[in-house]
Motif scaffolding. Structure first.
Motif, PDB file in Angstrom:
ATOM      1  N   CYS A  98     -80.280  79.368  60.850  1.00 25.05           N
ATOM      2  CA  CYS A  98     -79.261  80.140  61.567  1.00 25.05           C
ATOM      3  C   CYS A  98     -78.725  79.315  62.738  1.00 25.05           C
ATOM      4  O   CYS A  98     -77.511  79.227  62.959  1.00 25.05           O
ATOM      5  CB  CYS A  98     -79.874  81.459  62.049  1.00 25.05           C
ATOM      6  SG  CYS A  98     -78.723  82.476  62.950  1.00 25.05           S
ATOM      7  N   SER A 102     -74.932  78.112  63.100  1.00 27.49           N
ATOM      8  CA  SER A 102     -74.127  78.604  64.225  1.00 27.49           C
ATOM      9  C   SER A 102     -73.615  77.434  65.060  1.00 27.49           C
ATOM     10  O   SER A 102     -72.486  77.470  65.557  1.00 27.49           O
ATOM     11  CB  SER A 102     -74.886  79.633  65.066  1.00 27.49           C
ATOM     12  OG  SER A 102     -76.052  79.083  65.597  1.00 27.49           O
ATOM     13  N   LYS A 107     -70.424  81.066  59.901  1.00 28.74           N
ATOM     14  CA  LYS A 107     -70.881  82.432  60.164  1.00 28.74           C
ATOM     15  C   LYS A 107     -72.198  82.735  59.437  1.00 28.74           C
ATOM     16  O   LYS A 107     -72.391  82.293  58.294  1.00 28.74           O
ATOM     17  CB  LYS A 107     -69.818  83.440  59.707  1.00 28.74           C
ATOM     18  CG  LYS A 107     -68.578  83.451  60.574  1.00 28.74           C
ATOM     19  CD  LYS A 107     -67.511  84.389  60.034  1.00 28.74           C
ATOM     20  CE  LYS A 107     -66.804  83.804  58.835  1.00 28.74           C
ATOM     21  NZ  LYS A 107     -65.656  84.579  58.370  1.00 28.74           N
ATOM     22  N   ASN A 109     -75.512  85.772  58.738  1.00 36.56           N
ATOM     23  CA  ASN A 109     -76.008  87.148  58.764  1.00 36.56           C
ATOM     24  C   ASN A 109     -77.517  87.048  58.555  1.00 36.56           C
ATOM     25  O   ASN A 109     -77.963  86.618  57.486  1.00 36.56           O
ATOM     26  CB  ASN A 109     -75.337  87.942  57.633  1.00 36.56           C
ATOM     27  CG  ASN A 109     -75.869  89.358  57.482  1.00 36.56           C
ATOM     28  OD1 ASN A 109     -76.793  89.768  58.188  1.00 36.56           O
ATOM     29  ND2 ASN A 109     -75.299  90.092  56.540  1.00 36.56           N
ATOM     30  N   ALA A 123     -80.368  86.687  67.571  1.00 39.30           N
ATOM     31  CA  ALA A 123     -79.300  86.511  68.570  1.00 39.30           C
ATOM     32  C   ALA A 123     -79.460  85.174  69.286  1.00 39.30           C
ATOM     33  O   ALA A 123     -78.477  84.459  69.523  1.00 39.30           O
ATOM     34  CB  ALA A 123     -79.325  87.675  69.566  1.00 39.30           C
ATOM     35  N   ALA A 127     -76.834  84.043  65.630  1.00 36.27           N
ATOM     36  CA  ALA A 127     -76.357  84.746  64.428  1.00 36.27           C
ATOM     37  C   ALA A 127     -75.041  85.467  64.699  1.00 36.27           C
ATOM     38  O   ALA A 127     -74.849  86.037  65.778  1.00 36.27           O
ATOM     39  CB  ALA A 127     -77.405  85.766  63.974  1.00 36.27           C
ATOM     40  N   THR A 128     -74.156  85.438  63.722  1.00 33.25           N
ATOM     41  CA  THR A 128     -72.917  86.224  63.831  1.00 33.25           C
ATOM     42  C   THR A 128     -73.261  87.709  63.673  1.00 33.25           C
ATOM     43  O   THR A 128     -72.777  88.552  64.421  1.00 33.25           O
ATOM     44  CB  THR A 128     -71.921  85.823  62.714  1.00 33.25           C
ATOM     45  OG1 THR A 128     -71.844  84.409  62.647  1.00 33.25           O
ATOM     46  CG2 THR A 128     -70.555  86.428  62.948  1.00 33.25           C
ATOM     47  N   TYR A 129     -74.093  87.990  62.674  1.00 34.34           N
ATOM     48  CA  TYR A 129     -74.527  89.365  62.400  1.00 34.34           C
ATOM     49  C   TYR A 129     -76.048  89.404  62.298  1.00 34.34           C
ATOM     50  O   TYR A 129     -76.665  88.444  61.817  1.00 34.34           O
ATOM     51  CB  TYR A 129     -73.983  89.861  61.054  1.00 34.34           C
ATOM     52  CG  TYR A 129     -72.477  89.928  60.948  1.00 34.34           C
ATOM     53  CD1 TYR A 129     -71.754  90.946  61.560  1.00 34.34           C
ATOM     54  CD2 TYR A 129     -71.773  88.971  60.215  1.00 34.34           C
ATOM     55  CE1 TYR A 129     -70.365  91.010  61.444  1.00 34.34           C
ATOM     56  CE2 TYR A 129     -70.385  89.024  60.093  1.00 34.34           C
ATOM     57  CZ  TYR A 129     -69.687  90.053  60.712  1.00 34.34           C
ATOM     58  OH  TYR A 129     -68.309  90.116  60.592  1.00 34.34           O
ATOM     59  N   VAL A 130     -76.627  90.535  62.710  1.00 33.57           N
ATOM     60  CA  VAL A 130     -78.043  90.783  62.448  1.00 33.57           C
ATOM     61  C   VAL A 130     -78.114  92.073  61.633  1.00 33.57           C
ATOM     62  O   VAL A 130     -77.399  93.026  61.929  1.00 33.57           O
ATOM     63  CB  VAL A 130     -78.852  90.909  63.767  1.00 33.57           C
ATOM     64  CG1 VAL A 130     -78.445  92.127  64.583  1.00 33.57           C
ATOM     65  CG2 VAL A 130     -80.354  90.934  63.482  1.00 33.57           C
ATOM     66  N   TYR A 155     -79.252  93.786  73.246  1.00 32.00           N
ATOM     67  CA  TYR A 155     -78.063  92.922  73.162  1.00 32.00           C
ATOM     68  C   TYR A 155     -77.135  93.157  74.360  1.00 32.00           C
ATOM     69  O   TYR A 155     -76.559  92.210  74.907  1.00 32.00           O
ATOM     70  CB  TYR A 155     -77.312  93.163  71.846  1.00 32.00           C
ATOM     71  CG  TYR A 155     -77.931  92.480  70.634  1.00 32.00           C
ATOM     72  CD1 TYR A 155     -79.204  91.922  70.681  1.00 32.00           C
ATOM     73  CD2 TYR A 155     -77.239  92.385  69.434  1.00 32.00           C
ATOM     74  CE1 TYR A 155     -79.765  91.299  69.564  1.00 32.00           C
ATOM     75  CE2 TYR A 155     -77.786  91.756  68.316  1.00 32.00           C
ATOM     76  CZ  TYR A 155     -79.046  91.226  68.393  1.00 32.00           C
ATOM     77  OH  TYR A 155     -79.591  90.612  67.287  1.00 32.00           O
ATOM     78  N   THR A 162     -73.951  88.483  69.096  1.00 33.72           N
ATOM     79  CA  THR A 162     -74.358  88.839  67.730  1.00 33.72           C
ATOM     80  C   THR A 162     -74.017  90.304  67.453  1.00 33.72           C
ATOM     81  O   THR A 162     -74.307  91.176  68.277  1.00 33.72           O
ATOM     82  CB  THR A 162     -75.877  88.618  67.560  1.00 33.72           C
ATOM     83  OG1 THR A 162     -76.143  87.246  67.806  1.00 33.72           O
ATOM     84  CG2 THR A 162     -76.351  89.009  66.160  1.00 33.72           C
ATOM     85  N   GLN A 163     -73.375  90.533  66.310  1.00 37.52           N
ATOM     86  CA  GLN A 163     -72.978  91.900  65.977  1.00 37.52           C
ATOM     87  C   GLN A 163     -74.087  92.614  65.186  1.00 37.52           C
ATOM     88  O   GLN A 163     -74.650  92.031  64.253  1.00 37.52           O
ATOM     89  CB  GLN A 163     -71.701  91.883  65.137  1.00 37.52           C
ATOM     90  CG  GLN A 163     -70.510  91.345  65.914  1.00 37.52           C
ATOM     91  CD  GLN A 163     -69.281  91.230  65.031  1.00 37.52           C
ATOM     92  OE1 GLN A 163     -68.836  92.199  64.444  1.00 37.52           O
ATOM     93  NE2 GLN A 163     -68.734  90.032  64.949  1.00 37.52           N
TER      94      GLN A 163
END
Ligand code: G3P
Length: 217
Positions: A98, A102, A107, A109, A123, A127-130, A155, A162-163
Motif C-alpha cells: 500500500c 501510494s 490508488k 483499497n 491510513a 491508502a486511498t480507501y480502507v 481519521y 483515507t476514505q
C-alpha cells in the motif's frame, strides 16, 4: 457519500449505472468466481469490461500475499485503466505494498479490515480507501457499525485523507446508518441500493395523484 456496487455481475452493474447514482465498483475473487469468471486472462478482461461500463473507481484485488507479487500484480492491474484501484489485503506485506503504491500515486483499497488498529495502519500507509467489513462483524455478534464510527473518529482526529469504504454492506439500513456515521463510501449489492427507493406512502401517494389526474381529464 459515494455509492459503489459490490459485484462482478455486469447486468447489475449496468442497472446501478443506469440509475445514475453509481460512483464505482468493488470486486473480490469470491465475487468473480460467483459469476464464473476464472483464469487470469478472463479476470483481466472482466475488469476492462467493468471499467468501460462505469465512470468511477473499480477495485481489482491482488491474489498474491507477498510484497513482490502484490507489486507485480498491482502494477499490471493499474496499467489496465486509470479507474483501477489496487485492492490489497490487510496483512504485513499488504501494508508495505500500500505504501509502495501510494508513493507512486496509484490508488489503493485496503481490504479485510476488522479493527481500528488495522484502519490506522492503512491510513498511515496512504491508502486511498480502507474497507471495514461490517456485515461479517455483525455475523459474529460484533457491531460492525461501531467499527465505522470508531474509524471515523480516529481519521478525523488526524485529518487522514483515507476514505472509509464501508464494505460487506448487506442491506438498506446498513447504507443509511453508514451515511449517518459519516462513512465516505459504501459498497453493497444492488438490492440494498434499490431498497432506499421504497416507501409505502410514496407508492400510495403516487397512485392517488394519478387517480385524481385521471378524474380531471
Ligand atoms: O465488500 C466486501 C464484500 O464483498 C464482502 O461481503 O457479504 O461476503 O461479507 P460479504
Amino acid at each position: 457519500m459515494k455509492f459503489f456496487i459490490d459485484t462482478a455481475n455486469l447486468e447489475q452493474i449496468k442497472e446501478a449505472q443506469d440509475l445514475g447514482v453509481l460512483d464505482g465498483v468493488t470486486t473480490n475473487p469470491s465475487l468473480m468466481a460467483k459469476e464464473g469468471i476464472t483464469g487470469q486472462d478472463n479476470i483481466i478482461n472482466h475488469y476492462k469490461t467493468i471499467c468501460d461500463l462505469v465512470d468511477g473507481d473499480v477495485s481489482a484485488e491482488v491474489i498474491s500475499t507477498d510484497f513482490e507479487g502484490m507489486v507485480r500484480e498491482g502494477e499490471a492491474l493499474a496499467a489496465l485503466n486509470p479507474q483501477i484501484v489496487v485492492k490489497l489485503p490487510m496483512i504485513k506485506d499488504g501494508v508495505k505494498a500500500c505504501k509502495y503504491f501510494s508513493s507512486k500515486g496509484i490508488k489503493t483499497n485496503v481490504t479485510l479490515v476488522f479493527s481500528v488498529g488495522q484502519a490506522l495502519l492503512a491510513a498511515k500507509a496512504g491508502a486511498t480507501y480502507v474497507s471495514p467489513f461490517l456485515g461479517r462483524l455483525d455475523d459474529i455478534s460484533t457491531d460492525g457499525l461501531n467499527l465505522i464510527s470508531e474509524i471515523r473518529t480516529v481519521y478525523d482526529n488526524f485529518n487522514f485523507e483515507t476514505q472509509i469504504l464501508a464494505a460487506s454492506v448487506r442491506n438498506t439500513m446498513h447504507i443509511v446508518n453508514c451515511a449517518k456515521l459519516g462513512s465516505d463510501v459504501m459498497t453493497g449489492p444492488l438490492s440494498a441500493i434499490e431498497g432506499l427507493l421504497k416507501h409505502p406512502l410514496t407508492d400510495s401517494g403516487l397512485a392517488k395523484f394519478l387517480e385524481d389526474y385521471k378524474k380531471g381529464n
